[in-house]
Design a protein around this motif. Structure first.
Motif, PDB file in Angstrom:
ATOM      1  N   ILE A 181      12.737   1.236  61.386  1.00 58.40           N
ATOM      2  CA  ILE A 181      12.202   0.425  60.402  1.00 58.40           C
ATOM      3  C   ILE A 181      11.498  -0.685  60.610  1.00 58.40           C
ATOM      4  N   ILE A 182      10.405  -0.925  60.135  1.00 52.19           N
ATOM      5  CA  ILE A 182       9.407  -1.827  60.387  1.00 52.19           C
ATOM      6  C   ILE A 182       9.433  -2.887  59.415  1.00 52.19           C
ATOM      7  N   GLY A 183       9.973  -4.027  59.745  1.00 52.66           N
ATOM      8  CA  GLY A 183      10.035  -5.056  58.637  1.00 52.66           C
ATOM      9  C   GLY A 183      11.416  -5.453  58.062  1.00 52.66           C
ATOM     10  N   LEU A 184      12.444  -5.310  58.701  1.00 51.21           N
ATOM     11  CA  LEU A 184      13.857  -5.576  58.343  1.00 51.21           C
ATOM     12  C   LEU A 184      13.927  -6.982  58.172  1.00 51.21           C
ATOM     13  N   PRO A 185      14.768  -7.563  57.043  1.00 52.00           N
ATOM     14  CA  PRO A 185      14.878  -8.877  57.049  1.00 52.00           C
ATOM     15  C   PRO A 185      15.165  -9.861  58.266  1.00 52.00           C
ATOM     16  N   GLY A 186      14.327 -10.695  58.099  1.00 54.97           N
ATOM     17  CA  GLY A 186      14.523 -11.618  59.173  1.00 54.97           C
ATOM     18  C   GLY A 186      13.521 -11.198  60.484  1.00 54.97           C
TER      19      GLY A 186
ATOM     20  N   GLN B  53      20.115  -7.634  46.977  1.00 53.49           N
ATOM     21  CA  GLN B  53      19.818  -8.902  47.688  1.00 53.49           C
ATOM     22  C   GLN B  53      18.307  -9.034  47.331  1.00 53.49           C
ATOM     23  N   TYR B  54      17.542  -8.369  47.319  1.00 51.08           N
ATOM     24  CA  TYR B  54      15.910  -8.329  46.764  1.00 51.08           C
ATOM     25  C   TYR B  54      15.853  -8.926  45.299  1.00 51.08           C
ATOM     26  N   LYS B  55      16.603  -8.564  44.610  1.00 52.08           N
ATOM     27  CA  LYS B  55      16.801  -9.341  43.345  1.00 52.08           C
ATOM     28  C   LYS B  55      17.226 -10.663  43.063  1.00 52.08           C
ATOM     29  N   ASN B  56      18.246 -10.911  44.081  1.00 52.44           N
ATOM     30  CA  ASN B  56      18.616 -12.344  43.833  1.00 52.44           C
ATOM     31  C   ASN B  56      18.219 -13.271  44.991  1.00 52.44           C
ATOM     32  N   TYR B  57      18.053 -12.660  46.043  1.00 50.78           N
ATOM     33  CA  TYR B  57      17.537 -13.536  47.276  1.00 50.78           C
ATOM     34  C   TYR B  57      16.041 -13.250  47.924  1.00 50.78           C
TER      35      TYR B  57
ATOM     36  N   ASN C  11      10.358 -10.148  53.494  1.00 54.70           N
ATOM     37  CA  ASN C  11       8.513 -10.221  53.678  1.00 54.70           C
ATOM     38  C   ASN C  11       7.891  -8.865  53.756  1.00 54.70           C
ATOM     39  N   LEU C  12       7.621  -8.246  52.704  1.00 56.68           N
ATOM     40  CA  LEU C  12       7.467  -6.937  52.500  1.00 56.68           C
ATOM     41  C   LEU C  12       5.953  -6.690  52.961  1.00 56.68           C
ATOM     42  N   PHE C  13       5.711  -5.599  53.568  1.00 59.70           N
ATOM     43  CA  PHE C  13       4.453  -5.588  53.896  1.00 59.70           C
ATOM     44  C   PHE C  13       3.299  -5.176  52.831  1.00 59.70           C
ATOM     45  N   ASN C  14       2.204  -5.425  52.811  1.00 55.95           N
ATOM     46  CA  ASN C  14       1.072  -4.747  51.948  1.00 55.95           C
ATOM     47  C   ASN C  14       0.336  -3.625  52.981  1.00 55.95           C
ATOM     48  N   VAL C  15      -0.230  -2.938  52.325  1.00 53.02           N
ATOM     49  CA  VAL C  15      -0.959  -1.707  53.231  1.00 53.02           C
ATOM     50  C   VAL C  15      -1.852  -2.487  54.217  1.00 53.02           C
TER      51      VAL C  15
END
Length: 311
Positions: free
Chosen positions: A190-195, A232-236, A241-245
Motif C-alpha cells: 500500500i502506497i502512502g500509509l500513515p507516517g 482516525q481520519y475523521k478525528n485525526y 497525507n493522501l495522494f491526488n492523482v
C-alpha cells in the motif's frame, strides 16, 4: 529496456499471455477465514484500513461452497469469453490460516473444477509453514500456484501503526521459506500509509527488489467506511497525507525506476466501491484511466522499471 508488451514495465497481462495458452481470469473465493490480528491470536480489530467488502464480488460469499462460487464466477465471466480458463483466487482475509488437512481439502476442491488451471492464495507472511509450502510445491507440478503475501510496508513502525501484528522480518522469512519451490511468489504493498514519507515509499522499492518476489500489486491508500482508519481520519486528519492523482502518478514512476525490472507489476490501482470510499476521491476516474496516465508519464519522463535499480 524492452519488456514483453508495449509498456515501460513488466506488466501482468503480458505475463498471462506468455504463460497460458488460453485466456485466463481470476475468480475470487471467500471461504470464511479470519486473521490472527482479528481473532485475538495476535491482536484484535484487524488491520486499521481493512474492510473486505471493498473488494469482494457479489458471488463471493462464505456461505456458498467453493464449487458454487466457482460455478457462479465462471458463468459470470463466460458471458464475455466462452473459452477462457480460470485461477481460483482465495482472496478474503488470511487463506492459509487453518490446519494443513483442512487447507488441502479446500485447495483440492478448487482444483477439481474443470475450468480451473491453478490457485492464487492471498495470505500473511506469518501464516505459512514448511509443511504447507511442501504441499503447494507438489501441486506446482500440475498447476499454476501463486502465493501472495500482504507485505503492505517494509517499515516495522508502519506495520505497528496499522495493526498488522507482524514484522517485515516475518515477510523476509516467508519469502525465503517459499523460494525455489516452483511457486509464483506475489506481494501486496500500500502506497502512502500513515507516517510514511516519499523517501520511505521509494525505499520500499529498493528493499522489495532484494526479495525473491515474482509479482507485485500496488495501490494508493484509501479510507473506506467501517474501518478503524475511517475513525482516525475523521478525528485525526493530520495523520494522513493522501495522494491526488498527479502526485500518485509521479511517485509510481519514481518507484518503478527503482524496482527490479523482472518483477511483474500486477496492478497500480485498487478502486473501492463509491458507497464505501471516504477518501481520496479522484473525480470518478477508472482504474484504466489512471494506468493510462502512468503509462503516458513514464514515456514523457523517459522512465522505465529498473532504470535506477541496483539489484
Amino acid at each position: 529496456m524492452k519488456f514483453n508488451g508495449s509498456k515501460q514495465y513488466n506488466d501482468f497481462g503480458s505475463f498471462l499471455k506468455s504463460h497460458f495458452v488460453e485466456p485466463v481470469q481470476k475468480i475470487s473465493i471467500d471461504i470464511g477465514f479470519t486473521c490472527p490480528n482479528r481473532d485475538g491470536s495476535k491482536g484484535t480489530g484487524g488491520c486499521t484500513y481493512c474492510n473486505n467488502n471493498s473488494f469482494n464480488p457479489d458471488y463471493c460469499k462464505p456461505k456458498k461452497s467453493i464449487t458454487e462460487q466457482l460455478n457462479e464466477g465462471t458463468a459470470f465471466f463466460s458471458r464475455k469469453r466462452k473459452n477462457q480458463k480460470y485461477l481460483a483466487y482465495f482472496q478474503a482475509y488470511t487463506n492459509t490460516y487453518s490446519d494443513i488437512e483442512s487447507l488441502k481439502k479446500l485447495y483440492l476442491e478448487a482444483l477439481s473444477h474443470p475450468k480451473v488451471l491453478g490457485l492464487v492464495i492471498g495470505t500473511r507472511p506469518d501464516c505459512i509453514s514448511t509443511q504447507l509450502i511442501d504441499f503447494l510445491s507438489e501441486l506446482c507440478k500440475s498447476y499454476f500456484i501463486s502465493l501472495e503475501f500482504g507485505i503492505e510496508s517494509t517499515l516495522n513502525s508502519t506495520l505497528e501503526v496499522v495493526n498488522r501484528c507482524h514484522t517485515f522480518e516475518d515477510t523476509q522469512n516467508a519469502y525465503n521459506i517459499a523460494k525455489n519451490k516452483g511457486l509464483h511468489l506475489g506481494g501486496h504493498l500500500i502506497i502512502g500509509l500513515p507516517g510514511e514519507s516519499k523517501e520511505n515509499i521509494l525505499n520500499h522499492a529498493k528493499t522489495l527488489s532484494k526479495l525473491p518476489i515474482n509479482s507485485l500489486k500496488l495501490h494508493h491508500l484509501q479510507i473506506v467506511k467501517h474501518t478503524m482508519m475511517a475513525f482516525q481520519y475523521k478525528n485525526y486528519p493530520e495523520l494522513f497525507n493522501l495522494f491526488n492523482v498527479e502526485d500518485y502518478v509521479d511517485i509510481i514512476g519514481e518507484f518503478l525506476s527503482l524496482l527490479r525490472s523482472d518483477i511483474i507489476i500486477e496492478r497500480f490501482i485498487s478502486e473501492s466501491p463509491a458507497d464505501l470510499l471516504i477518501a481520496p476521491k479522484w473525480g470518478g476516474l477508472k482504474n484504466f484511466e489512471i494506468v493510462a496516465k502512468i503509462d503516458k508519464s513514464l514515456k514523457e519522463k523517459n522512465l522505465w522499471q529498473g532504470k535506477y535499480c541496483l539489484y
